[in-house]
Write an enzyme that holds these catalytic residues in place. Structure first.
Site, short mmCIF file in Angstrom:
data_model
loop_
_atom_site.label_atom_id
_atom_site.label_comp_id
_atom_site.label_asym_id
_atom_site.label_seq_id
_atom_site.Cartn_x
_atom_site.Cartn_y
_atom_site.Cartn_z
N SER A 1 15.95 -38.32 -34.89
CA SER A 1 15.01 -37.47 -34.19
C SER A 1 15.62 -36.80 -32.98
CB SER A 1 13.82 -38.30 -33.82
OG SER A 1 13.57 -39.15 -34.90
N THR A 2 15.03 -35.69 -32.65
CA THR A 2 15.66 -34.74 -31.75
C THR A 2 14.67 -33.65 -31.42
OG1 THR A 2 17.95 -34.91 -32.47
CG2 THR A 2 17.22 -32.73 -31.96
N THR A 3 14.92 -32.93 -30.33
CA THR A 3 14.29 -31.63 -30.18
C THR A 3 15.35 -30.63 -29.76
OG1 THR A 3 12.24 -32.66 -29.46
CG2 THR A 3 12.48 -30.32 -29.03
#
Lengths: 270, 229
Positions: free
Chosen positions: A41-43
């Protein structure tokens, strides 16, 4: 090692990946079966401003519920006038970026001219498509690509899906697990013709809001002094925003949020 | 039944053939200056380059037959990019590439019907206190390394003398360019920006140190001479 010369029908042309396949199979990025830790997960966000594009990404890498890395970089220069950000399984994603960077430079050197921005976006799409079998096993790589189109004089943004489909975005895009929150923030603050500073500010706000809502997105780490990575691509090329500038913007944003709470403008639990 | 030809004669004929081919083309000068390495060639074409980028700190230059040295250039780019991708960018060096070129040219010279009609230069910008290197490789695979300047092409000897006479340690780009262009032109001719192709490996350029000098910049650098003298 001998000079890599090929008979004409076998010549790989300016394509670095097929050159690798002909010379050194060990170096072709393939997923090893043992690599089962999935960092997801990441943005990452990209948005257009008057003279180019701002791209930014958080620094957190996770393995399940634990933090694997606090200072990972997810935004990379692809070449002089473009940048690529990654969301997905960290190992193959970073490898894909590395191959993409060499591919763009290799093409430029062999052919004598750089690929067009559209051409670069297509190249990346082919790499994502080639990765599909691994994506099916849960090791998806979803890049976000942006650059300054020298022919048209504008910044452009391309998004991808796991199958290699790529779509040009009009103004902004955010991907990763916190992408939705980031996108909403940008949507509310975006207008045509933002200045560079306004663009960076909006990206910073978007990452802050994403980290606020998404457990797998890292916010500003005030204790260690680790802040999200912000880069700007304009006519002069790719430039990473100074860490001090990014830190200052985050600190100012936090101060504003505190002040808003103090006057009771926000609910207790928000 | 073939006639017997002495090996000495075969080699001599091949060398003569290659030398003739190279002498038909125009020459090229590379010189070290205070900020890096300068390479200048007499080349009226804007698109068929004699000078090109191989890697971050390595440049390639060739004289003679275009299709032959261009094939070597592409092989050089491939070698460097593959090596840099497999190991690391700092593991790519000009010496090993120059050796490969020398081996290849030597092989072609002895085993093929026709030798390559080229002379090539591999230049490397020194890092971490190492000096800049200029590897000059001849059509038969002879390799020499220079630390100050190198001249390639048909009239190399005369031009070499002219550059040697003008050479100054630690000169600036404009000075080096003027001397190199003067040496290429000789006493009777003058060469303008449109007759020249020039590029530098410059320390200030960041990771990729190779940069071509455009017509305007060349005119500017050469023009200061007119104002100064």
């Amino acid at each position: 090692m001998a000079l890599p010369l090929f008979p004409l029908p076998d010549d790989p042309g300016p394509d670095f990946a097929s050159l690798l396949a002909r010379t050194n199979t060990a170096a072709v990025p393939t997923m090893r079966e043992t690599e089962l830790t999935i960092r997801h997960s990441t943005t990452v966000v990209a948005l257009r401003f008057a003279d180019g594009v701002v791209m930014a990404g958080d620094r957190r890498a996770t393995e399940g519920h634990s933090i694997a890395h606090r200072a990972m970089e997810k935004v990379f220069p692809a070449d002089r006038h473009s940048a690529v950000a990654i969301a997905g399984a960290a190992g193959p994603a970073v490898e894909m970026v590395r191959l993409f960077q060499v591919q763009l430079e290799h093409y430029e050197k062999v052919e004598g001219v750089a690929l067009s921005l559209e051409g670069k976006a297509n190249q990346l799409a082919q790499m994502v498509r080639a990765h599909l079998p691994y994506a099916m096993q849960g090791l998806a790589v979803v890049p976000l690509f942006c650059g300054y189109d020298l022919a048209r004089g504008i910044g452009r943004i391309f998004t991808y899906d796991v199958t290699g489909g790529h779509y040009e975005e009009a103004d902004f895009q955010a991907t990763g697990s916190g992408g939705r929150d980031a996108r909403t923030t940008i949507k509310l603050g975006f207008r045509d013709g933002l200045t560079r500073d306004e663009g960076i500010e909006l990206a910073v706000e978007a990452l802050y809001e994403a980290a606020d809502e998404d457990a797998a997105t890292g916010g500003p780490d005030l204790v260690r002094g680790i802040y999200p990575l912000v880069a700007v691509v304009d006519e002069t090329g790719y430039a990473r925003a100074e860490e001090a500038e990014v830190a200052e913007r985050f600190n100012a944003l936090i101060e504003r949020r505190r002040a808003e709470r103090a006057v009771g403008g926000r609910g207790e639990h928000q | 039944m073939p006639f017997y030809v002495a090996p000495e004669q075969v080699m001599k004929d091949r060398a003569e053939y290659a030398q003739k081919g190279i002498a038909r083309g125009r020459s090229l000068v590379a010189a070290v200056y205070d900020g890096g390495v300068l390479i200048v060639a007499e080349n009226p074409s804007r698109s068929l380059h004699k000078i090109s980028e191989i890697y971050d700190r390595i440049a390639f230059a060739g004289v003679g037959k275009y299709n032959e040295y261009d094939q070597l250039r592409v092989a050089g780019v491939r070698h460097a990019d593959t090596k840099g991708f497999t190991y690391s960018r700092e593991d790519v060096d000009a010496r090993s590439l120059a050796n490969l070129y020398a081996q290849f040219l030597g092989n072609v010279f002895t085993h093929e019907m026709k030798p390559l009609e080229v002379e090539i230069l591999v230049a490397e910008l020194g890092a971490d206190g190492r000096p800049d290197q200029l590897y000059h490789i001849a059509y038969e695979g002879t390799i020499t390394d220079e630390e100050r300047f190198a001249v390639l092409g048909g009239d190399a000897e005369t031009i070499n003398e002219r550059v040697a006479a003008a050479y100054e340690d630690g000169w600036e780009l404009a000075g080096a360019l003027r001397a190199a262009v003067g040496a290429l032109a000789g006493a009777e001719r003058t060469l303008g920006p449109s007759d020249l192709e020039a590029a530098v490996l410059a320390r200030q350029n960041g990771r990729r140190t190779f940069r071509r000098l455009g017509d305007a910049e060349l005119a500017d650098l050469l023009g200061t001479e007119a104002a100064a003298s």
